[in-house]
Structures are given as C-alpha cells and as structure tokens.
Design an enzyme around this catalytic site. Structure first.
Site, PDB file in Angstrom:
ATOM      1  N   TRP A 151       6.457  -2.940 -24.605  1.00  0.00           N
ATOM      2  CA  TRP A 151       7.865  -2.531 -24.552  1.00  0.00           C
ATOM      3  C   TRP A 151       8.666  -3.474 -25.453  1.00  0.00           C
ATOM      4  O   TRP A 151       8.453  -4.692 -25.451  1.00  0.00           O
ATOM      5  CB  TRP A 151       8.338  -2.622 -23.105  1.00  0.00           C
ATOM      6  CG  TRP A 151       9.781  -2.340 -22.879  1.00  0.00           C
ATOM      7  CD1 TRP A 151      10.494  -1.235 -23.296  1.00  0.00           C
ATOM      8  CD2 TRP A 151      10.700  -3.172 -22.163  1.00  0.00           C
ATOM      9  NE1 TRP A 151      11.792  -1.348 -22.871  1.00  0.00           N
ATOM     10  CE2 TRP A 151      11.941  -2.519 -22.183  1.00  0.00           C
ATOM     11  CE3 TRP A 151      10.601  -4.387 -21.508  1.00  0.00           C
ATOM     12  CZ2 TRP A 151      13.076  -3.041 -21.567  1.00  0.00           C
ATOM     13  CZ3 TRP A 151      11.716  -4.912 -20.900  1.00  0.00           C
ATOM     14  CH2 TRP A 151      12.936  -4.242 -20.933  1.00  0.00           C
ATOM     15  N   ASP A 199       5.036  -6.494 -14.827  1.00  0.00           N
ATOM     16  CA  ASP A 199       6.213  -5.699 -15.145  1.00  0.00           C
ATOM     17  C   ASP A 199       5.991  -4.345 -14.471  1.00  0.00           C
ATOM     18  O   ASP A 199       5.133  -3.567 -14.893  1.00  0.00           O
ATOM     19  CB  ASP A 199       6.318  -5.561 -16.670  1.00  0.00           C
ATOM     20  CG  ASP A 199       7.516  -4.737 -17.074  1.00  0.00           C
ATOM     21  OD1 ASP A 199       8.078  -4.035 -16.207  1.00  0.00           O
ATOM     22  OD2 ASP A 199       7.899  -4.770 -18.249  1.00  0.00           O
ATOM     23  N   LYS A 245      13.568   4.022 -13.512  1.00  0.00           N
ATOM     24  CA  LYS A 245      12.836   5.266 -13.778  1.00  0.00           C
ATOM     25  C   LYS A 245      12.459   5.960 -12.477  1.00  0.00           C
ATOM     26  O   LYS A 245      12.622   7.163 -12.354  1.00  0.00           O
ATOM     27  CB  LYS A 245      11.549   4.978 -14.558  1.00  0.00           C
ATOM     28  CG  LYS A 245      11.663   3.947 -15.637  1.00  0.00           C
ATOM     29  CD  LYS A 245      12.307   4.470 -16.892  1.00  0.00           C
ATOM     30  CE  LYS A 245      12.536   3.321 -17.859  1.00  0.00           C
ATOM     31  NZ  LYS A 245      12.925   3.720 -19.172  1.00  0.00           N
TER      32      LYS A 245
HETATM   33  C1  LIG Z   1       7.610  -1.572 -19.608  1.00  0.00           C
HETATM   34  C2  LIG Z   1       9.054  -1.656 -19.268  1.00  0.00           C
HETATM   35  N1  LIG Z   1       9.497  -2.724 -18.611  1.00  0.00           N
HETATM   36  C3  LIG Z   1      10.777  -2.861 -18.259  1.00  0.00           C
HETATM   37  C4  LIG Z   1      11.690  -1.898 -18.576  1.00  0.00           C
HETATM   38  C5  LIG Z   1      13.074  -2.217 -18.118  1.00  0.00           C
HETATM   39  O1  LIG Z   1      13.918  -1.265 -17.854  1.00  0.00           O
HETATM   40  P1  LIG Z   1      15.264  -1.544 -17.039  1.00  0.00           P
HETATM   41  O2  LIG Z   1      15.769  -2.883 -17.433  1.00  0.00           O
HETATM   42  O3  LIG Z   1      16.133  -0.438 -17.482  1.00  0.00           O
HETATM   43  O4  LIG Z   1      14.872  -1.476 -15.619  1.00  0.00           O
HETATM   44  C6  LIG Z   1      11.292  -0.753 -19.289  1.00  0.00           C
HETATM   45  C7  LIG Z   1      12.244   0.267 -19.701  1.00  0.00           C
HETATM   46  O5  LIG Z   1      12.007   1.121 -20.509  1.00  0.00           O
HETATM   47  C8  LIG Z   1       9.930  -0.631 -19.628  1.00  0.00           C
HETATM   48  O6  LIG Z   1       9.461   0.434 -20.264  1.00  0.00           O
END
Ligand SMILES: Cc1ncc(COP(=O)(O)O)c(C=O)c1O
Length: 421
Positions: A147, A228, A266
């Site tokens: 990411w 993560d 998500k």
């Molecule tokens: C692998 C991964 N980690 C973390 C996130 C963090 O998203 P958020 O900060 O919106 O919760 C995302 C968002 O696309 C992701 O794909």
C-alpha cells in the site's frame, strides 16, 4: 509612513511543490469528468450498483439507534471509546484468545488504519528513545509491492525501511522463498509489516501453511510482527478466516507479541470517520498496562483524543448480536460482489478477445488486482473510455458492478486488440 511591499519575502519560500497523491487526484479527475458512462477503479472504496457510496445497512441501523438515544458531541477519553477499545481487539483475536490474553492487551483507538500504523511507529520510536537513545531505530521491513502509504508513514518517523520481496510478477503469486530468506536474514528486533489479509495491491495472501512458516521465521529471528488489518471480513466475507494469521501468531502455537493496526474504513464503510484501533498483545499484564499508559501520553500529544462518531457506530455494531448479524451479511454482500466481479471481468475480457491470460484476477482476493497494462493503455482508457485506474494498472475491483463490468472488459479488450493489430 510604511510602504507595503506587494511581494514581501516569505518564510515559506523554501516550500517545494509536491505533486498531489496520485490516487486522490485520480478520484478528483473522475468526479469532475462529465462523461457517462465513467468508472472509477482507482480509489479503494466499495460502491453500490450505481457507482454511489454504499452505506452498510448495519451502519444505517446503528446510526438510527444513536440518533434515537441522544447522540452527544463530548470528547472521548484520550485512549478512545471504552467499548470500542474492548470489542475491536476481540474481533481480531476471536472471543477465546481475547479472553485468554485480555489483561495482556494494550489498546488505543486511532485515526483509522493510517493513524494506527503511525501510532505504532510513534510508540516504537518512543520506547527506543527510552531504552537505547543512541542506537538507530529498528528497521521496518515492508513488502514489495505494498500500500502506497506504508513507506512514508515509517520514513517520516525516522525509521529505515527495508524491502521485503513479496510478489512475483512472473508467477503472479506470493514469492515465498525470497520473502522468507529476507526475513531469516533480518536483524533481530526489526519490525515486519504484515498485511493480515487481502494484500494490497497484489491480492495474494499466504496460505495458512505459509503463514506458519512466516510465523516461525519471525519467532526465530526475534522480529516484531506488525499486522496491517484493513480488510478483516471484507476479504472473504468471514471474519474468522480473515483474522486467521493474527490469531496464529498471537495464539498458543507461536505465542508472539504482536501489534495490530485495525481499520473500519472498508469493512464498515466508515471511510471518512477515521475509525481505527491499534493494539498489542504482550506477555505480561504489567507490560500491557505500562504500554497503554505510554500510548495515552503519545495520543494526547498527537491528537489529544480520537474522533467519536465512527467509534460509537462500530461499538454498537460489535456489541449487539442483531447488528453484528446484519454486518456479517453486509460483509458477505461486499466480498461476494467483488468475487463475482472478478469472474465477470475475466469472462468479459476473454469474450471480447483481450489477448493474454487473466485467470490470476480470479485467484487473487480482496479489493485490488493488477491488470498488467502498460501506462499508455491506462491513459487511453482514462482519456477515451473514462475508466480511471492507477498508472501501474492496479484496479479496485470494488469499483466494478453488474452495470459497468461489461463496459470495462470491452474497453480493455478493444484497446489491447488495437495495440496488437
Ligand atoms: C493495506 C492498507 N492499509 C491501511 C489502509 C488505511 O486505510 P485508512 O487509513 O483509510 O483506514 C489501507 C487503505 O487503503 C490499505 O489498503
């Protein structure tokens, strides 16, 4: 009389121009594109069949309940919403393991997945400054690809980031051997970022047997596994399956201290509410309590206290059997449609004669996949067909629906056929 210089020098003159984040820029371009049809396969957000944001029925019901019971706008405690802070780790660990470890868990609500990862980094940096202030920070091993935000979250905190080979473009699958070999050579106490499930962007996750090999290597090398967990339940539709790696590492078999960075963006569609949770499992109750007290200080310095609304919604859903059941159904709806869209996209690509082998799109899971198109084709699709995707042709399958999948498959097939003609 003092003269006013129309162009006084500025203390900000040294600010360089940094181009905007490509994915957010792509969404802005998509939104301002008046064409119809148009499709956004860039940003990872789940949309309804009309390409509109989807409010999960469980979230809608929780919102109604909150409104009916008198929502207030008071500050949350520094560590976050107490019920949310208990139920989020329970979701990741499962009830049994959570009950076993409960007094050994340190938890802090955080600003979604990004904020949880940042807080984890701030904690590790703080602890290092206390124990060995003159030693360099531990290295952070980040899979390649990953990411897009992982690198800057950790480098901005002063960590050195090391590459961890993850995906083979040749086999279009997990490159387990170089992955394990790199971990086996890592300096003890290094941090390893692990996508708990739905690896972004490759869509390739280790099997449970492969996770066991990874856990063993992490244990043998005394590495710190930092999960993560942005897609629990969203990946397979089954929370237990998606949390299996987390439970394997923290459970009896390996008994590792782990860090988990949870996002509810998500899996509850709470993208803008910034609802997340960072927790650690430790080996002793005192360690957990002390670490939590550190997290409280760090949180106070950084954001004072976290946002309330999303945490209240998530706490209601996780704490109420009826709402949890609705949510589980929502997870099946989202993951089921994504799986179906993967199949329909491949069928369409084959049907419209797109050269190449597309089966990997069905093998991969989660929100994202790689199409393997060159940048020129990606540009044509954007400018002529109004189909938006990342320049490296990573697509968010969640942007496909029964109404646009054929259009997308046909457009890709036609562009590729023209190139090959
Ligand atoms: C692998 C991964 N980690 C973390 C996130 C963090 O998203 P958020 O900060 O919106 O919760 C995302 C968002 O696309 C992701 O794909």
């Amino acid at each position: 009389m003092t003269s006013t210089n129309p162009n006084p020098s500025s203390r900000f003159e040294s600010a360089p121009y940094i181009p905007p984040d490509r994915i957010f820029e792509l969404t802005a371009q998509y939104l301002s594109d008046p064409a119809s049809p148009k499709v956004n396969l860039g940003q990872g957000t789940y949309c309804d069949s009309n390409g509109q944001p989807w409010i999960l029925p469980a979230v809608a019901a929780a919102r109604d309940r909150l409104a009916a019971t008198g929502l207030n706008h008071e500050y949350l405690p520094i560590l976050g919403h107490p019920v949310f802070r208990t139920l989020a780790p329970r979701l990741a660990l499962g009830s049994a393991l959570h009950a076993t470890l409960s007094s050994q868990i340190a938890t802090c609500q955080a600003l979604s997945g990004t904020g949880s990862l940042h807080l984890a980094g701030v904690l590790l940096r703080y602890l290092q400054s206390q124990t060995s202030p003159t030693s360099p920070l531990p290295k952070v091993y980040i899979p390649t690809p990953t990411w897009s935000n992982h690198h800057q979250i950790f480098t901005s905190l002063g960590f050195e980031v090391a590459t961890l080979p993850y995906y083979s473009a040749t086999t279009r699958s997990l490159a387990l051997e170089p992955y394990l070999a790199t971990l086996a050579a890592a300096e003890p106490n290094s941090v390893v970022i692990l996508h708990a499930c739905a690896h972004n962007p490759s869509g390739c996750d280790p099997s449970l047997a492969e996770w066991r090999q990874i856990a063993q290597t992490v244990k043998d090398r005394h590495l710190f596994p930092l999960f993560d967990a942005a897609y629990l339940g969203f990946n397979s539709g089954d929370l237990d399956q998606d949390a299996a790696a987390i439970r394997l590492f923290a459970g009896e078999e390996f008994g590792l201290e782990i860090g988990v960075c949870m996002s509810f963006a998500k899996n509850m569609g709470l993208y803008g509410e910034r609802t997340g949770c960072f927790f650690l499992t430790t080996h002793q109750e005192t360690t957990a309590r002390n670490t939590e007290s550190v997290l409280e200080v760090l949180q106070r310095r950084e954001v004072s206290n976290p946002p309330a609304y999303g945490a209240k919604i998530a706490a209601l859903i996780l704490g109420d059997e009826g709402l949890t059941e609705i949510w589980k159904e929502d997870l099946r709806t989202m993951s089921g449609r994504i799986r179906e869209m993967r199949e329909r996209l491949v069928e369409g690509l084959v049907q419209f004669g797109a050269p190449g082998d597309w089966e990997h799109l069905v093998r991969q899971t989660g929100m994202f996949g790689f199409l393997g198109l060159d940048e020129e084709v990606v540009k044509e699709l954007r400018e002529e067909d109004h189909i938006y995707m990342a320049d490296n042709s990573r697509v968010s399958i969640a942007g496909l629906n029964p109404g646009n999948v054929e259009y997308v498959a046909k457009a890709i097939a036609e562009r590729l056929r023209k190139r090959n003609a």
